[in-house]
Design an enzyme around this catalytic site. Structure first.
Site, PDB file in Angstrom:
ATOM      1  N   TRP A   1       0.844  -1.201   0.000  1.00 52.16           N
ATOM      2  CA  TRP A   1       0.000   0.000   0.000  1.00 52.16           C
ATOM      3  C   TRP A   1       0.883   1.256   0.000  1.00 52.16           C
ATOM      4  CZ3 TRP A   1      -4.015   1.385   4.456  1.00 52.16           C
ATOM      5  CH2 TRP A   1      -4.780   2.477   4.045  1.00 52.16           C
TER       6      TRP A   1
ATOM      7  N   TYR B   1      -4.154   1.374  -4.393  1.00 55.31           N
ATOM      8  CA  TYR B   1      -2.896   1.829  -3.801  1.00 55.31           C
ATOM      9  C   TYR B   1      -2.139   2.667  -4.835  1.00 55.31           C
ATOM     10  CZ  TYR B   1      -3.903  -1.958  -0.459  1.00 55.31           C
ATOM     11  OH  TYR B   1      -4.494  -2.795   0.460  1.00 55.31           O
TER      12      TYR B   1
ATOM     13  N   TYR C   1      -3.940  -7.987   7.717  1.00 55.41           N
ATOM     14  CA  TYR C   1      -3.136  -6.790   7.438  1.00 55.41           C
ATOM     15  C   TYR C   1      -2.911  -5.958   8.701  1.00 55.41           C
ATOM     16  CZ  TYR C   1      -7.566  -3.987   6.863  1.00 55.41           C
ATOM     17  OH  TYR C   1      -8.777  -3.356   7.016  1.00 55.41           O
ATOM     18  N   GLY C   2      -1.893  -5.091   8.629  1.00 55.07           N
ATOM     19  CA  GLY C   2      -1.629  -4.165   9.734  1.00 55.07           C
ATOM     20  C   GLY C   2      -0.853  -4.774  10.889  1.00 55.07           C
TER      21      GLY C   2
ATOM     22  N   GLY D   1       3.760  -4.297   5.819  1.00 54.78           N
ATOM     23  CA  GLY D   1       3.877  -3.178   4.877  1.00 54.78           C
ATOM     24  C   GLY D   1       5.276  -2.591   4.939  1.00 54.78           C
TER      25      GLY D   1
ATOM     26  N   GLN E   1      13.533  -1.886   5.959  1.00 59.26           N
ATOM     27  CA  GLN E   1      12.377  -2.174   6.818  1.00 59.26           C
ATOM     28  C   GLN E   1      12.095  -3.675   6.905  1.00 59.26           C
ATOM     29  OE1 GLN E   1       9.395   0.415   5.051  1.00 59.26           O
ATOM     30  NE2 GLN E   1       9.667   1.928   6.673  1.00 59.26           N
TER      31      GLN E   1
HETATM   32  P1  NAP Z   1       1.612  -2.281   8.677  1.00 56.90           P
HETATM   33  O1  NAP Z   1       2.197  -3.433   8.004  1.00 56.90           O
HETATM   34  O2  NAP Z   1       1.096  -2.454  10.047  1.00 56.90           O
HETATM   35  O3  NAP Z   1       2.630  -1.064   8.742  1.00 56.90           O
HETATM   36  C1  NAP Z   1       3.395  -0.693   7.655  1.00 56.90           C
HETATM   37  C2  NAP Z   1       4.232   0.523   8.007  1.00 56.90           C
HETATM   38  O4  NAP Z   1       5.031   0.271   9.155  1.00 56.90           O
HETATM   39  C3  NAP Z   1       5.239   0.823   6.913  1.00 56.90           C
HETATM   40  O5  NAP Z   1       4.694   1.541   5.840  1.00 56.90           O
HETATM   41  C4  NAP Z   1       6.282   1.602   7.679  1.00 56.90           C
HETATM   42  O6  NAP Z   1       5.875   2.949   7.786  1.00 56.90           O
HETATM   43  C5  NAP Z   1       6.278   0.922   9.024  1.00 56.90           C
HETATM   44  N1  NAP Z   1       7.361  -0.067   9.095  1.00 56.90           N
HETATM   45  C6  NAP Z   1       7.539  -1.179   8.343  1.00 56.90           C
HETATM   46  N2  NAP Z   1       8.668  -1.824   8.669  1.00 56.90           N
HETATM   47  C7  NAP Z   1       9.240  -1.084   9.637  1.00 56.90           C
HETATM   48  C8  NAP Z   1      10.437  -1.210  10.380  1.00 56.90           C
HETATM   49  N3  NAP Z   1      11.270  -2.237  10.177  1.00 56.90           N
HETATM   50  N4  NAP Z   1      10.712  -0.287  11.325  1.00 56.90           N
HETATM   51  C9  NAP Z   1       9.862   0.735  11.536  1.00 56.90           C
HETATM   52  N5  NAP Z   1       8.714   0.932  10.847  1.00 56.90           N
HETATM   53  C10 NAP Z   1       8.412   0.027   9.916  1.00 56.90           C
HETATM   54  O7  NAP Z   1       0.399  -1.624   7.875  1.00 56.90           O
HETATM   55  P2  NAP Z   1      -0.122  -1.577   6.410  1.00 56.90           P
HETATM   56  O8  NAP Z   1       0.963  -1.284   5.419  1.00 56.90           O
HETATM   57  O9  NAP Z   1      -1.301  -0.703   6.479  1.00 56.90           O
HETATM   58  O10 NAP Z   1      -0.625  -3.025   6.141  1.00 56.90           O
HETATM   59  C11 NAP Z   1       0.151  -3.973   5.454  1.00 56.90           C
HETATM   60  C12 NAP Z   1      -0.437  -4.274   4.098  1.00 56.90           C
HETATM   61  O11 NAP Z   1      -1.743  -4.845   4.246  1.00 56.90           O
HETATM   62  C13 NAP Z   1      -0.654  -3.081   3.166  1.00 56.90           C
HETATM   63  O12 NAP Z   1       0.552  -2.639   2.568  1.00 56.90           O
HETATM   64  C14 NAP Z   1      -1.643  -3.662   2.216  1.00 56.90           C
HETATM   65  O13 NAP Z   1      -0.989  -4.526   1.294  1.00 56.90           O
HETATM   66  C15 NAP Z   1      -2.539  -4.473   3.148  1.00 56.90           C
HETATM   67  N6  NAP Z   1      -3.715  -3.724   3.639  1.00 56.90           N
HETATM   68  C16 NAP Z   1      -4.939  -4.130   3.224  1.00 56.90           C
HETATM   69  C17 NAP Z   1      -6.080  -3.453   3.624  1.00 56.90           C
HETATM   70  C18 NAP Z   1      -7.430  -3.930   3.154  1.00 56.90           C
HETATM   71  O14 NAP Z   1      -8.423  -3.200   3.286  1.00 56.90           O
HETATM   72  N7  NAP Z   1      -7.515  -5.113   2.606  1.00 56.90           N
HETATM   73  C19 NAP Z   1      -5.983  -2.333   4.482  1.00 56.90           C
HETATM   74  C20 NAP Z   1      -4.723  -1.962   4.915  1.00 56.90           C
HETATM   75  C21 NAP Z   1      -3.596  -2.668   4.499  1.00 56.90           C
HETATM   76  P3  NAP Z   1       6.780   4.138   7.178  1.00 56.90           P
HETATM   77  O15 NAP Z   1       7.263   3.675   5.850  1.00 56.90           O
HETATM   78  O16 NAP Z   1       5.912   5.307   7.145  1.00 56.90           O
HETATM   79  O17 NAP Z   1       7.880   4.300   8.126  1.00 56.90           O
END
Ligand code: NAP
Length: 328
Positions: free
Chosen positions: A21, A57, A203-204, A279, A285
Site C-alpha cells: 500500500w 494503492y 493486514y496491519g 507493509g 524495513q
Molecule cells: P503495517 O504493516 O502495520 O505497517 C506498515 C508501516 O510500518 C510501513 O509503511 C512503515 O511505515 C512501518 N514499518 C515497516 N517496517 C518497519 C520497520 N522495520 N521499522 C519501523 N517501521 C516500519 O500496515 P499496512 O501497510 O497498512 O498493512 C500492510 C499491508 O496490508 C498493506 O501494505 C496492504 O498490502 C494491506 N492492507 C490491506 C487493507 C485492506 O483493506 N484489505 C488495508 C490496509 C492494508 P513508514 O514507511 O511510514 O515508516
C-alpha cells in the site's frame, strides 16, 4: 523464512507477505519507485513469496511497481500475487463498486498494470452493500473459471457477509485487519474461517508502524499520510499507545532478547493466522523479519501481552477510520 501449506489456495506460502500500500504512495505521503522495487526484490530474496497489492494503492501505481519488480525478478510462477477489486475513484475520491461490469474491467486493468496473465488471489477489497453479493460472487467465479484468477478472496467482510457470498461462489481466503491493538476479528471472523476452511491473510501487523520503537510523540507524518487521521496517533490516545509499545518492547527484550517489532509479528502468527502482511517501502524495513523465526509465544506470554495492553490503554480504537465510503 517460516512457510505454510495453505490448503484452500493449494500453495506453500511464506507466513509473512509483503504489503505494498505505502509503495503506491497515496495516503502514505508519496513513494519512490527505485526504492520500492529494491524493497520488493529484497522481500523475494529473503524468502517472502507473497506480494499483496491493489488498484487503489496509488491509483494503479503500486500494481505497476509490483509488476516491474516481479518482471525483473523473473520467476513469476513462484511468486503469489494478490490484488483486489471493488473500489473505484474519481474527482471526489475513492468509493466502493463491486458490480459485475466494474470487476470485469478491473481485472483487465490490473493484469495490464502488473504485466501478467493471471493473479493468484483476487480479493473484493471492501463489501459493497449497493450490489447484490450474488452479482459480485458470480463475476468473481467467472474469472476463476476462465483462469485469470486462481483463488477468490474477500477483504473486510463479516462472517454473515462471507456466508452470503459463499452461497454463490467459493471463498478460499479472507483479508481482515489484525494486530496486538486491533483484535476485533477474534470473536467472529477467526472462528468462522477456521470452521469453514477459509484461509486468513491479515493486514496491519505493525499497526501502521505503531508497533515499532521508532514512533514518539513528536513524530511527524508527511503530506496525505493516513496516520494523520488515525485516532491512535492523536493524543491523549497516542501517549497511551506509546507507553504500551514501550512495555511490550521491554517484555520482548527481557524474555526473548527480541524487540516489539518481532513480538508484534510473532503474536499474529502464534494466534493461528496463516499469513501476516508486513507493509514496507524501504529495503531496510525488512531486516527485522529475520528476528521472527525460531521462537514462539506460549499461552502465558499471550496473556501477558493482553495484560500490558489493558493496563496502558483506557480505550481502544479500531481500523474503522480507513473504511472507504459506500457506492455513490
Ligand atoms: P503495517 O504493516 O502495520 O505497517 C506498515 C508501516 O510500518 C510501513 O509503511 C512503515 O511505515 C512501518 N514499518 C515497516 N517496517 C518497519 C520497520 N522495520 N521499522 C519501523 N517501521 C516500519 O500496515 P499496512 O501497510 O497498512 O498493512 C500492510 C499491508 O496490508 C498493506 O501494505 C496492504 O498490502 C494491506 N492492507 C490491506 C487493507 C485492506 O483493506 N484489505 C488495508 C490496509 C492494508 P513508514 O514507511 O511510514 O515508516
Amino acid at each position: 523464512m517460516e512457510t505454510k501449506v495453505v490448503t484452500s489456495i493449494n500453495r506453500e506460502v511464506s507466513r509473512i507477505g509483503l504489503g505494498t500500500w505505502a509503495i503506491g504512495g497515496t495516503m502514505w505521503g508519496g513513494t519512490d519507485e527505485t526504492q520500492s522495487i529494491d524493497t520488493i526484490l529484497k522481500a523475494l530474496d529473503i524468502g517472502i513469496n507473497l506480494i499483496d497489492t491493489a488498484p487503489a494503492y496509488g491509483f494503479g501505481l503500486s500494481e505497476e511497481i509490483v509488476g516491474k519488480a516481479v518482471n525483473e525478478y523473473g520467476n513469476r510462477d513462484n511468486v503469489i500475487i494478490s490484488t483486489k477489486a471493488g473500489l473505484e475513484w474519481d474527482d471526489d475520491g475513492i468509493h466502493r463498486n463491486s458490480s459485475r461490469s466494474r470487476i470485469t474491467k478491473e481485472i483487465e486493468d490490473s493484469l495490464k498494470r502488473l504485466n501478467m496473465d493471471y493473479v493468484d488471489i483476487y480479493f473484493i477489497h471492501w463489501p459493497d452493500s449497493s450490489v447484490p453479493f450474488e452479482e459480485t460472487a458470480e463475476a468473481m467465479n467467472q474469472l476463476f473459471k476462465q483462469g485469470s484468477i486462481r483463488a477468490i478472496g474477500v477483504s473486510n467482510f463479516t462472517p454473515k457477509q462471507m456466508d452470503e457470498f459463499r452461497s454463490f461462489a467459493p471463498v478460499q481466503i479472507t483479508q481482515p485487519p489484525y494486530n496486538i491493538f486491533e483484535r476485533e476479528i477474534e470473536d467472529d471472523v477467526i472462528p468462522y474461517c477456521k470452521n469453514n476452511k477459509v484461509a486468513l491473510m491479515t493486514y496491519g501487523v505493525l499497526c501502521r508502524g505503531l508497533l515499532t520503537v521508532k514512533m514518539h510523540e513528536e513524530y511527524e507524518f508527511k503530506g496525505d499520510d493516513l496516520r494523520k487521521i488515525d485516532p491512535k496517533f492523536k493524543n491523549p490516545a497516542f501517549k497511551q499507545y506509546l507507553n504500551a509499545v514501550n512495555e511490550l518492547d521491554r517484555f520482548a527484550q527481557e524474555n526473548y532478547g527480541k524487540r516489539v517489532i518481532h513480538l508484534a509479528a510473532r503474536w499474529v502468527l502464534d494466534k493461528g493466522i496463516d499469513i501476516a502482511l508486513w507493509g514496507a517501502r524501504k529495503p531496510e524495513q525488512l531486516d527485522a523479519i529475520a528476528g521472527i523465526d525460531g521462537w514462539k509465544l506460549d499461552e502465558a506470554a499471550l496473556a501477558e501481552v493482553q495484560h500490558i495492553v489493558r493496563e496502558n490503554l483506557n480505550s481502544q480504537s479500531g481500523p474503522e477510520f480507513m473504511q472507504p465510503p459506500q457506492n455513490k
